[in-house]
Design an enzyme around this catalytic site. Structure first.
Site, PDB file in Angstrom:
ATOM      1  N   LYS A 190      47.573  -4.191 -66.650  1.00 41.51           N
ATOM      2  CA  LYS A 190      48.265  -4.692 -67.880  1.00 41.51           C
ATOM      3  C   LYS A 190      48.302  -6.317 -67.681  1.00 41.51           C
ATOM      4  CE  LYS A 190      50.851  -0.781 -68.670  1.00 41.51           C
ATOM      5  NZ  LYS A 190      52.135  -0.062 -68.864  1.00 41.51           N
TER       6      LYS A 190
ATOM      7  N   ASP B 112      53.341  -3.696 -72.076  1.00 44.35           N
ATOM      8  CA  ASP B 112      52.158  -3.070 -72.438  1.00 44.35           C
ATOM      9  C   ASP B 112      50.969  -3.773 -71.887  1.00 44.35           C
ATOM     10  OD1 ASP B 112      53.333  -0.694 -73.568  1.00 44.35           O
ATOM     11  OD2 ASP B 112      53.818  -1.935 -75.090  1.00 44.35           O
TER      12      ASP B 112
ATOM     13  N   ASP C  41      62.149  -5.591 -67.606  1.00 41.61           N
ATOM     14  CA  ASP C  41      61.746  -4.663 -68.641  1.00 41.61           C
ATOM     15  C   ASP C  41      60.127  -4.654 -68.316  1.00 41.61           C
ATOM     16  OD1 ASP C  41      61.580  -2.449 -70.428  1.00 41.61           O
ATOM     17  OD2 ASP C  41      62.349  -4.108 -72.131  1.00 41.61           O
ATOM     18  N   GLY C  42      59.413  -3.274 -68.579  1.00 43.51           N
ATOM     19  CA  GLY C  42      58.067  -2.970 -68.662  1.00 43.51           C
ATOM     20  C   GLY C  42      57.355  -3.818 -69.941  1.00 43.51           C
TER      21      GLY C  42
ATOM     22  N   GLU D  85      64.633  -3.934 -77.636  1.00 44.20           N
ATOM     23  CA  GLU D  85      64.282  -4.568 -76.101  1.00 44.20           C
ATOM     24  C   GLU D  85      64.482  -6.114 -76.459  1.00 44.20           C
ATOM     25  OE1 GLU D  85      61.523  -1.128 -74.423  1.00 44.20           O
ATOM     26  OE2 GLU D  85      60.617  -2.657 -75.475  1.00 44.20           O
TER      27      GLU D  85
ATOM     28  N   LYS E 153      54.856  -5.744 -76.508  1.00 46.74           N
ATOM     29  CA  LYS E 153      55.726  -4.632 -75.807  1.00 46.74           C
ATOM     30  C   LYS E 153      55.877  -3.779 -77.293  1.00 46.74           C
ATOM     31  CE  LYS E 153      59.298  -5.506 -73.749  1.00 46.74           C
ATOM     32  NZ  LYS E 153      59.324  -4.228 -73.062  1.00 46.74           N
ATOM     33  N   GLY E 154      56.469  -2.479 -76.967  1.00 47.68           N
ATOM     34  CA  GLY E 154      56.442  -1.728 -78.206  1.00 47.68           C
ATOM     35  C   GLY E 154      55.715  -0.514 -78.404  1.00 47.68           C
ATOM     36  N   GLY E 155      54.986  -0.161 -77.203  1.00 47.29           N
ATOM     37  CA  GLY E 155      54.263   0.869 -77.223  1.00 47.29           C
ATOM     38  C   GLY E 155      55.210   2.266 -77.251  1.00 47.29           C
ATOM     39  N   GLY E 156      56.253   2.337 -76.900  1.00 47.33           N
ATOM     40  CA  GLY E 156      57.366   3.194 -76.769  1.00 47.33           C
ATOM     41  C   GLY E 156      58.475   3.024 -78.342  1.00 47.33           C
TER      42      GLY E 156
END
Length: 188
Positions: free
Chosen positions: A59, A22, A19-20, A41, A32-35
């Site tokens: 990053k 931030d 997973d990507g 996730e 994470k959680g910019g989206g």
């Protein structure tokens, strides 16, 4: 792609989740959680035998908050977002031993607004997102737990101690793979 539900998937375990992120620090703690999907996730990552983060080299940082300046995404109940926001903003940079948990004297919480519609972002779970600005994060696990203790907080976009490795794409096309800094010391 359909959304993976580990509880209804008909499988016993997830071998690996990629997973990507931030932002990723030297211990592979991540924001994470910019989206606005960090709850799901985190559930999938937690159900996985191995969790791998991927990101571009911009990053990669020593401390969370060095490069990501949009705050920690915090998923909250719509019923309590104002109260939670006030509680977060009243927190001081609490001391953990001799070190502050984060850089700013007090957090600044902002309700994330939607871009293509009026009103706040609503997650897939029907909740709101507060972006909580704290500056650099000196103790990600402690900040994650501190925020989670507030009633109405559903999940925090700090993923501490979850990733097994991180892969970073560099501008020149090369790729760097890293394990947590503390694990490298064990290998020496």
């Amino acid at each position: 792609l359909s959304i993976l539900d580990p509880e209804q998937g008909g499988f016993k375990s997830i071998d690996v989740t990629i997973d990507g992120a931030d932002e990723v620090d030297s211990e592979l703690n991540a924001i994470k959680g910019g989206g606005a999907a960090h709850l799901r996730e985190k559930l999938v990552a937690n159900a996985s035998n191995k969790f791998v983060l991927i990101a571009d080299s911009r990053k990669d940082s020593q401390l969370l908050g060095e490069k990501w300046d949009k705050g920690i995404p915090v998923e909250v109940s719509p019923l309590a977002w104002r109260t939670i926001s006030r509680q977060l903003e009243r927190m001081c940079s609490i001391q953990s031993g001799a070190v502050s948990l984060f850089e700013l004297q007090a957090p600044v919480a902002q309700l994330r607004q939607a871009v293509r519609k009026a009103g706040p972002v609503v997650t897939d779970n029907g909740n709101f997102i507060l972006d909580v600005h704290v500056g650099k994060i000196y103790d990600p696990p402690a900040v994650e737990q501190l925020f989670k203790m507030i009633p109405g907080v559903i999940e925090v976009g700090v993923f501490s101690g979850m990733a097994d490795e991180a892969w970073f794409g560099n501008e020149d096309g090369t790729i760097a793979c890293r394990i947590p800094k503390s694990e490298m010391k064990k290998l020496d």
